[in-house]
Design a protein around this motif. Structure first.
Motif, PDB file in Angstrom:
ATOM      1  N   GLU A   1      24.559 -43.789  24.628  1.00  0.00           N
ATOM      2  CA  GLU A   1      26.000 -43.893  24.408  1.00  0.00           C
ATOM      3  C   GLU A   1      26.713 -43.735  25.740  1.00  0.00           C
ATOM      4  O   GLU A   1      26.447 -42.821  26.505  1.00  0.00           O
ATOM      5  N   LYS A   2      27.634 -44.634  26.040  1.00  0.00           N
ATOM      6  CA  LYS A   2      28.350 -44.616  27.307  1.00  0.00           C
ATOM      7  C   LYS A   2      29.803 -44.239  27.054  1.00  0.00           C
ATOM      8  O   LYS A   2      30.470 -44.857  26.239  1.00  0.00           O
ATOM      9  N   GLN A   3      30.276 -43.191  27.740  1.00  0.00           N
ATOM     10  CA  GLN A   3      31.670 -42.796  27.610  1.00  0.00           C
ATOM     11  C   GLN A   3      32.374 -43.019  28.944  1.00  0.00           C
ATOM     12  O   GLN A   3      31.894 -42.587  29.986  1.00  0.00           O
TER      13      GLN A   3
ATOM     14  N   SER B   1      41.994 -46.976  18.914  1.00  0.00           N
ATOM     15  CA  SER B   1      41.116 -47.870  19.652  1.00  0.00           C
ATOM     16  C   SER B   1      40.051 -47.006  20.322  1.00  0.00           C
ATOM     17  O   SER B   1      40.321 -46.360  21.334  1.00  0.00           O
ATOM     18  N   VAL B   2      38.866 -46.992  19.734  1.00  0.00           N
ATOM     19  CA  VAL B   2      37.784 -46.162  20.255  1.00  0.00           C
ATOM     20  C   VAL B   2      37.359 -46.652  21.641  1.00  0.00           C
ATOM     21  O   VAL B   2      37.078 -45.846  22.529  1.00  0.00           O
ATOM     22  N   GLU B   3      37.321 -47.966  21.842  1.00  0.00           N
ATOM     23  CA  GLU B   3      36.895 -48.524  23.124  1.00  0.00           C
ATOM     24  C   GLU B   3      37.823 -48.113  24.261  1.00  0.00           C
ATOM     25  O   GLU B   3      37.385 -47.767  25.340  1.00  0.00           O
ATOM     26  N   LYS B   4      39.135 -48.145  23.996  1.00  0.00           N
ATOM     27  CA  LYS B   4      40.114 -47.799  25.020  1.00  0.00           C
ATOM     28  C   LYS B   4      40.460 -46.315  25.032  1.00  0.00           C
ATOM     29  O   LYS B   4      41.002 -45.819  26.010  1.00  0.00           O
TER      30      LYS B   4
END
Length: 94
Positions: free
Chosen positions: A3-5, A58-61
């Motif tokens: 997982e990349k944060q 927005s989980v990505e942003k």
């Protein structure tokens, strides 16, 4: 898969205690009409109020918009569940 944060700046913009726009959100831990618990890049954030609704996430942003009457904002340090579990088990088996 790993997982990349992405670390983002944390910003909070509140308008007339009726709406909040946030950035730097890593995870939504829990939410209901009176309380929302978030993990941000600056620590845990608890939003307390009445008739709270998550309008946009927005989980990505890492962006989030909340609507409802805001009564309190409370920040605390991030304590991961994994670290808490290790401490607890470590104390049990000493």
């Amino acid at each position: 898969m790993e997982e990349k944060q992405v670390m983002t700046n944390h910003k909070l913009l509140m308008t007339n205690r009726k709406g909040i726009s946030l950035t730097g959100i890593l995870d939504v831990i829990s939410f209901d009409l009176r309380e929302i618990l978030l993990e941000t890049s600056e620590g845990m954030l608890t939003i307390k109020g009445n008739d709270l609704h998550i309008n946009r996430l927005s989980v990505e942003k890492g962006d989030l918009e909340v609507e409802g009457r805001v009564d309190a904002l409370l920040y605390s340090e991030v304590v991961s569940a994994k670290a808490m579990g290790e401490s607890f088990l470590g104390r049990m088996f000493k």
